[in-house]
Design a protein around this motif. Structure first.
Motif, short mmCIF file in Angstrom:
data_model
loop_
_atom_site.label_atom_id
_atom_site.label_comp_id
_atom_site.label_asym_id
_atom_site.label_seq_id
_atom_site.Cartn_x
_atom_site.Cartn_y
_atom_site.Cartn_z
N TYR A 205 1.18 12.18 -7.07
CA TYR A 205 0.20 13.02 -6.39
C TYR A 205 -1.20 12.80 -6.95
CZ TYR A 205 -2.42 17.07 -4.86
OH TYR A 205 -3.41 17.87 -4.33
N GLN A 206 -1.33 12.75 -8.27
CA GLN A 206 -2.64 12.57 -8.89
C GLN A 206 -3.31 11.28 -8.44
OE1 GLN A 206 -4.25 14.85 -10.62
NE2 GLN A 206 -2.49 16.24 -10.53
N ALA A 207 -2.52 10.25 -8.22
CA ALA A 207 -3.08 8.95 -7.83
C ALA A 207 -3.44 8.87 -6.35
CB ALA A 207 -2.10 7.83 -8.19
N ASN A 208 -2.88 9.76 -5.54
CA ASN A 208 -3.04 9.63 -4.10
C ASN A 208 -3.62 10.87 -3.41
OD1 ASN A 208 -1.52 6.91 -3.41
ND2 ASN A 208 -0.23 7.99 -4.89
N GLU B 282 -1.37 13.34 9.97
CA GLU B 282 -2.28 12.25 9.64
C GLU B 282 -2.67 12.26 8.17
OE1 GLU B 282 -5.68 12.08 12.14
OE2 GLU B 282 -4.54 11.67 13.98
N ASP B 283 -2.68 13.46 7.56
CA ASP B 283 -3.09 13.53 6.16
C ASP B 283 -1.89 13.72 5.21
OD1 ASP B 283 -2.51 16.13 6.93
OD2 ASP B 283 -4.09 17.01 5.68
N THR B 284 -0.67 13.37 5.68
CA THR B 284 0.51 13.44 4.80
C THR B 284 0.44 12.29 3.80
OG1 THR B 284 1.85 14.37 6.60
CG2 THR B 284 3.03 13.47 4.69
N ILE B 285 0.56 12.60 2.52
CA ILE B 285 0.41 11.56 1.49
C ILE B 285 1.66 11.36 0.65
CG2 ILE B 285 -2.08 11.83 1.28
CD1 ILE B 285 -1.53 13.51 -1.26
N LEU B 286 2.55 12.35 0.61
CA LEU B 286 3.69 12.28 -0.30
C LEU B 286 4.89 13.01 0.29
CD1 LEU B 286 4.90 11.72 -3.20
CD2 LEU B 286 3.88 13.91 -3.89
N ALA B 287 6.08 12.44 0.10
CA ALA B 287 7.32 13.09 0.52
C ALA B 287 8.35 12.94 -0.59
CB ALA B 287 7.84 12.47 1.81
N SER B 288 9.18 13.98 -0.75
CA SER B 288 10.26 13.93 -1.73
C SER B 288 11.52 14.49 -1.09
CB SER B 288 9.90 14.73 -2.98
OG SER B 288 10.94 14.67 -3.94
N ILE B 289 12.54 13.63 -0.97
CA ILE B 289 13.83 14.02 -0.39
C ILE B 289 14.93 13.54 -1.32
CG2 ILE B 289 15.40 13.82 1.57
CD1 ILE B 289 12.97 13.32 3.34
N ILE C 81 3.76 7.92 0.44
CA ILE C 81 4.51 7.68 -0.79
C ILE C 81 5.81 8.47 -0.74
CG2 ILE C 81 4.51 7.90 -3.31
CD1 ILE C 81 2.59 5.82 -2.29
N PHE C 82 6.94 7.80 -1.06
CA PHE C 82 8.26 8.42 -0.93
C PHE C 82 8.97 8.45 -2.28
CE2 PHE C 82 12.69 7.94 1.22
CZ PHE C 82 12.94 9.30 1.03
N HIS C 83 9.26 9.66 -2.75
CA HIS C 83 10.03 9.87 -3.99
C HIS C 83 11.39 10.46 -3.66
CE1 HIS C 83 11.49 12.87 -6.98
NE2 HIS C 83 11.31 11.86 -7.82
N SER C 84 12.39 10.11 -4.47
CA SER C 84 13.72 10.71 -4.29
C SER C 84 14.34 11.07 -5.63
CB SER C 84 14.65 9.74 -3.54
OG SER C 84 15.92 10.34 -3.33
#
Length: 374
Positions: A81-84, A137-144, A170-173
């Motif tokens: 998040y900090q980077a994006n 349009e402003d979605t930057i990060l997702a975590s599933i 950016i996608f984190h899991s």
């Protein structure tokens, strides 16, 4: 004792224990020290990074060690998040994430970030349609999360990853429950970062890792930190990391055999409980399911009562996530799946390990039937 709470923590393997003892005796020096003993520790650390990176198809430079899955989740998400954060103000997660993931996103909400919590269907699955509808349009990060710790449901990460990649999200899991049990190749499934934990795969407690994809941008959340390129401060736990690596390599070497064994144990477990089928509810999905974890409920029996009754016979089970053990009304996953408190209180969980036997499963199912008939 019959231990069937491996989703909470596993029994440390003999191989991991032997590695830990050897590394404690011979590689006790700080890996950042410039003397020969420090260099030896540094070389062992590099070897561990190389081996672990090969398991998920990333580079050794993108492997960062933590104190466990909880810290891995927090540091991975915060660093990404900090980077994006300059790219947008909307993030996505689900209603069934681990408490550490929800804690991070609630913190983001307090800072003014818009958060969407995706719902799940009756099987505990997140739909691709809900992902698409939530994306802005402003979605930057997702975590599933990959696998839910209470139901064992496997989310279709590759499908989500392809969509997020196409939309520069950016996608984190959280892969704490799946790492070592099913293949996870970052470039193949389109995930930019995953969190894993040692003590879920028969390694020592107090060790975890974050794996980033090769081109992922992240920023340190700890100013002036030099360890691990600023990702996390503190002297690295070399013996723990070595034992974790041993456990991971062992799980990957026997992955297919372990899966087949767990699937067989699951089949026997469910077959033995057939006499209760009119009162029995098995959570999960017919195909998107990790066989090691069985979430279930028996009408007329509270999960807490089942846990305490089995404990009298030295059988260890769980009523859900160990991180939520003091929450008697259930975790976020339970609230997402069940609509009433009564349903949530019926839930209990059985989770196998690599050394669980068929004889143990039959003994336990007989006790479950006895308790349910009381």
């Amino acid at each position: 004792m019959i231990y069937l709470d491996h989703a909470a923590t596993t029994i440390m393997s003999t191989e991991a224990m032997e590695t830990w003892i050897k590394a404690t005796q011979n590689y006790f020096a700080n890996a950042n020290s410039l003397h020969e003993a420090g260099e030896q520790s540094s070389q062992l650390l590099l070897a561990c990074r190389n081996k672990l990176a090969s398991l998920v198809n990333t580079t050794p430079e993108q492997v960062f060690f933590t104190s466990g899955g909880s810290e891995s989740n927090y540091l991975a998400l915060n660093s990404l998040y900090q980077a994006n954060k300059h790219l947008g103000n909307h993030v996505i997660t689900t209603a069934i994430e681990h408490p550490t993931v929800h804690s991070f996103f609630q913190q983001m909400e307090r800072q003014g970030v818009e958060v969407t919590y995706l719902p799940v269907d009756q099987f505990g699955l997140v739909s691709m349609d809900s992902v698409k509808k939530a994306t802005k349009e402003d979605t930057i990060l997702a975590s599933i999360q990959h696998v839910n710790s209470e139901t064992g449901v496997i989310q279709p990460l590759k499908e989500f990853g392809s969509f997020f990649k196409a939309n520069n999200i950016i996608f984190h899991s959280d892969c704490v429950q799946s790492f070592g049990k099913t293949p996870i190749l970052l470039p193949t499934i389109g995930v930019d970062a995953i969190s894993v934990s040692s003590h879920k795969i028969h390694g020592p407690k107090g060790v975890g890792a974050v794996f980033f994809g090769e081109q992922v941008k992240w920023s340190s959340v700890y100013p002036l930190t030099s360890h691990q390129r600023g990702f996390r401060p503190g002297t690295l736990n070399i013996p723990g990391i070595a034992a974790f690596t041993t456990a991971a390599m062992d799980m990957y070497e026997y992955m297919e055999d372990n899966w087949a064994k767990a699937k067989k144990l699951r089949e026997v477990f469910l077959t033995e409980l057939k006499p209760l089928e009119d009162r029995l509810k098995i959570e999960g999905h017919p195909t998107h399911q990790l066989p090691w974890i069985i979430g279930l409920a028996i009408h007329g029996v509270q999960g807490q009562y089942m846990l305490l009754s089995l404990d009298r016979f030295q059988i260890c089970i769980s009523t859900g996530s160990a991180c939520q053990s003091e929450e008697l009304d259930g975790s976020s996953a339970m609230h997402a799946i069940y609509s009433t408190e009564q349903e949530r209180l019926r839930f209990f969980r059985i989770s196998f390990g690599k050394n669980t036997t068929l004889e143990e499963i039959i003994f336990v199912t007989n006790k479950i039937k006895e308790i349910a008939h009381e």
